[in-house]
Design an enzyme around this catalytic site. Structure first.
Site, short mmCIF file in Angstrom:
data_model
loop_
_atom_site.label_atom_id
_atom_site.label_comp_id
_atom_site.label_asym_id
_atom_site.label_seq_id
_atom_site.Cartn_x
_atom_site.Cartn_y
_atom_site.Cartn_z
N HIS A 332 -5.24 6.03 -13.22
CA HIS A 332 -5.15 4.45 -13.95
C HIS A 332 -6.80 3.97 -13.98
CE1 HIS A 332 -0.95 3.80 -12.78
NE2 HIS A 332 -0.97 3.53 -11.23
N LYS A 418 -6.34 1.84 0.14
CA LYS A 418 -5.00 1.33 0.64
C LYS A 418 -5.30 0.55 2.03
CE LYS A 418 -1.14 3.31 -1.76
NZ LYS A 418 -0.84 2.34 -2.48
N LYS A 462 -23.41 -12.58 -13.56
CA LYS A 462 -23.37 -12.68 -12.55
C LYS A 462 -25.13 -12.97 -12.67
CE LYS A 462 -24.08 -11.08 -8.47
NZ LYS A 462 -22.57 -9.85 -7.38
O1 LIG Z 1 0.95 3.23 -9.02
C1 LIG Z 1 0.46 2.99 -8.56
O2 LIG Z 1 0.33 1.38 -8.43
C2 LIG Z 1 -0.51 0.46 -7.43
C3 LIG Z 1 -0.49 -0.30 -7.93
O3 LIG Z 1 -0.26 -1.60 -9.47
P1 LIG Z 1 -0.95 -2.90 -9.63
O4 LIG Z 1 -0.44 -3.30 -10.40
O5 LIG Z 1 -0.28 -3.70 -8.50
O6 LIG Z 1 -2.61 -2.88 -9.17
C4 LIG Z 1 -0.03 1.42 -6.27
O7 LIG Z 1 0.40 0.20 -5.36
C5 LIG Z 1 1.25 2.33 -5.95
O8 LIG Z 1 0.87 3.13 -5.07
C6 LIG Z 1 0.55 3.29 -7.03
O9 LIG Z 1 1.48 4.43 -7.04
#
Ligand SMILES: O=C1O[C@H](COP(=O)(O)O)[C@@H](O)[C@H](O)[C@H]1O
Ligand SMILES: NC(=O)C1=CN([C@@H]2O[C@H](COP(=O)(O)OP(=O)(O)OC[C@H]3O[C@@H](n4cnc5c(N)ncnc54)[C@H](OP(=O)(O)O)[C@@H]3O)[C@@H](O)[C@H]2O)C=CC1
Length: 573
Positions: A332, A418, A462
């Site tokens: 991501h 997390k 900002k």
């Molecule tokens: O791919 C994943 O994404 C989620 C977070 O996704 P979001 O769209 O809510 O930001 C994450 O909680 C998860 O651990 C992970 O496998």
């Protein structure tokens, strides 16, 4: 200015397909004060369900300006999408699982509600080992199908019509029998549609652990491919994590690559479907503001941050095999980095965009251990599926450095964790101090451009301004584009909804190409192996905190200057 709303007569539509229509209309506007009569002839190609307004403005010199405004959807810029005819089967493998019920089926439901998938030509199949009936599956999904804001039709009616499109087939992932019965069901449906007018399309969504991708792909290839003489296609969608490191990802790619061609494979990364991630290229390449500033001469550092205020929540067993780098950063956040750092592509064609992403990934320098801080929240190993001596990081800050003309010397500080004190994802571009600063604005904090991906989607800059009043004091303030406020009538689509629609339309721009994936694993594999061998340790941090202290120190050492006493608060309506 005169505003009129009109319904077009049916005769205005001169050609229509499933998703688009060409309208032709001629109308005259006599009502303007000027007395000038305007006759307007239009041939317009619009997307089904789109709303648009035509605004006709009288200019001073007796000229007219005609402007199309689209509150919801503009004509797609990239897509050369020709709507396809013939029936579409969407097969969700792993239909009994978590992703399927929380994301895949709800996304399909929203597409259904908006008319992008229609009952006359779409059928949905769930497949998994669990022995349940069609109705059992429907009952599992029902509660996750949320009403859409602003839809006028009855939610209950839509839900029950949508659920009727779903059929469940139970079977193993590696035996002929199950896939033969799946194929039989799909073929029966295709025959019932008597799809002589077009081809049949089969979309297989693998909502499954990656360990079963190879046998499942083999079974699909052997028993479930589209057999229409009239063309059509078979596509597969695969979820992350795609491999554990470079070697395993390449092996998986090779196994799937033997069975399917690259244009048939959609490696999904749902961050690429988020509204503000999709906006990144527009921002950078459609605005003169950013062009001269977006480089090492002006930018001090860029942070890409993901924070969650909850832990692994019952997914400890899965998470412990992967950790935060494989779960969030390698996919991501690295995808976000690509869009922030890449050069302008030749065009918006998927291959051109992905070529640029690959180049920037290949320019990332090897990660230094001194630029890594790992953490594990206290209590993580209480999950019975997590080994007591686990070194798996639930938090990481990593500095990435891009060795090219634009970014030499600019640290990209990637942070993910997390069980922290808040939930948010954002990109923070911090500019260098003003040279020859006569206002001593350094004390206010640096200019920053922040793109808040979630929650409360926004972009804000900002900047230092004069504090209103008689004194000549400076203060930090912001130019704020908060989506909730600016686009009040607009429903921001879920990432999965948008991406699944792309898979149906055959648009791979927002999917990860094989060489891109390889380049991404090349960046992290050496570090991951050092962590797996226990050479880089995770330090404990308190749940609900900012993470390990060392992470803030590392960001500071890399050049990030924290602004004190300023907090951006999303505006309320
Ligand atoms: O791919 C994943 O994404 C989620 C977070 O996704 P979001 O769209 O809510 O930001 C994450 O909680 C998860 O651990 C992970 O496998
Ligand atoms: N859940 C989420 O929020 C997200 C998940 N993903 C990815 O999506 C994919 C699916 O995730 P998720 O739904 O959470 O996974 P699940 O663990 O819920 O698995 C999905 C289904 O696969 C089958 N299954 C589970 N384990 C195995 C196994 N070892 N061998 C064979 N079949 C198995 C089960 O179905 P049955 O036993 O009935 O056959 C299960 O219902 C994964 O790749 C995951 O990483 C990505 C982003 C977010």
């Amino acid at each position: 200015m005169c505003r009129r709303q009109a319904l077009l007569p049916a005769s205005a539509i001169i050609n229509s397909t499933k998703n688009t229509a060409v309208i032709s209309c001629r109308f005259s506007l006599k009502e303007f004060d000027t007395g000038v009569e305007l006759e307007l002839s239009l041939i317009w190609n619009f997307v089904r369900n789109s709303e648009f307004e035509l605004q006709v403005i009288a200019m001073g010199s007796g000229q007219w300006s005609v402007e199309q405004r689209t509150p919801l959807r503009t004509e797609p810029l990239v897509s050369e999408y020709e709507p396809e005819t013939g029936c579409l089967s969407i097969i969700v493998l792993g239909a009994s699982g978590d992703l399927a019920k929380k994301k895949t089926f709800p996304a399909l439901f929203h597409l259904y509600r908006q008319g992008f998938i229609q009952s006359q030509d779409v059928h949905i199949f769930g497949y998994a080992r669990t022995k349940i009936s069609d109705d059992d599956l429907r009952d599992r999904i029902r509660g996750y199908l949320t009403p859409c804001k602003g839809c006028e039709r009855s939610h209950e009616e839509d839900v029950s019509q949508f659920l009727q499109l779903i059929k469940y087939v139970s079977g193993a992932y590696d035996t002929e029998e199950g896939f033969r019965s799946l194929d039989k069901e799909i073929s029966e449906y295709e025959l019932s549609k008597n799809s002589t007018q077009g081809s049949s399309r089969r979309l297989f969504y693998l909502a499954l652990p990656p360990s079963v991708y190879p046998p499942v792909c083999k079974m699909i290839k052997s028993y479930c491919m589209n057999k229409s003489d009239l063309g059509g296609w078979t596509r597969i969608v695969v979820e992350k994590p795609f491999g554990r490191d470079l070697e395993s990802a390449e092996e998986l790619s090779a196994q799937i690559g033997e069975l399917f061609d690259e244009p048939q494979i959609y490696r999904i990364d749902h961050y690429l479907g988020k509204e503000l991630v999709q906006n990144l290229m527009v921002l950078r390449f459609a605005n003169r503001f950013f062009l001269p500033l977006w480089n090492r001469d002006n930018i001090s550092n860029i942070q890409i941050v993901f924070r969650e205020d909850f832990g692994t929540e019952g997914r400890g067993g899965y998470f412990d095999q992967y950790g935060i780098i494989r779960d969030i950063i390698q996919n991501h956040l690295l995808q976000v980095l690509c869009l922030v750092a890449m050069e302008k592509p030749v065009s918006l064609k998927p291959e051109h965009v992905r070529d640029e992403k690959v180049k920037v990934l290949q320019s990332v320098l090897p990660i230094e251990d001194s630029e890594v801080v790992l953490g594990q929240y206290e209590g993580y190993t209480d999950d019975p599926t997590v080994p007591d001596n686990s070194n798996t990081p639930t938090f990481a800050t990593i500095v990435l450095r891009i060795h090219n003309e634009r970014w030499e010397g600019v640290p990209f500080i990637i942070k993910a964790g997390k069980a922290l004190n808040s939930r948010k994802a954002e990109i923070r571009v911090q500019f260098k101090d003003v040279p020859g600063d006569i206002y001593k604005s350094k004390k206010q904090g640096r200019n920053e451009f922040v793109i808040r991906l979630q929650p409360s989607e926004a972009m804000y800059m900002k900047l230092t301004v004069k504090q209103p009043g008689l004194e000549m004091n400076t203060v930090q303030s912001e130019l704020d584009l908060s989506y909730g406020q600016r686009y009040q009538q607009t429903i921001i689509p879920e990432a999965y909804e948008r991406l699944i629609l792309d898979t149906i339309r055959g648009d791979q721009q927002h999917f990860v190409r094989r060489d891109e994936l390889k380049a991404a694993w090349e960046i992290f594999t050496p570090l991951l192996h050092r962590i797996d061998r226990g050479e880089v340790k995770s330090v404990p941090y308190t749940p609900g905190s900012r993470g390990p202290e060392g992470a803030d120190k590392l960001a500071e050492k890399a050049g990030f200057v924290q602004t004190h006493g300023y907090i951006w608060i999303p505006p309320t309506l």
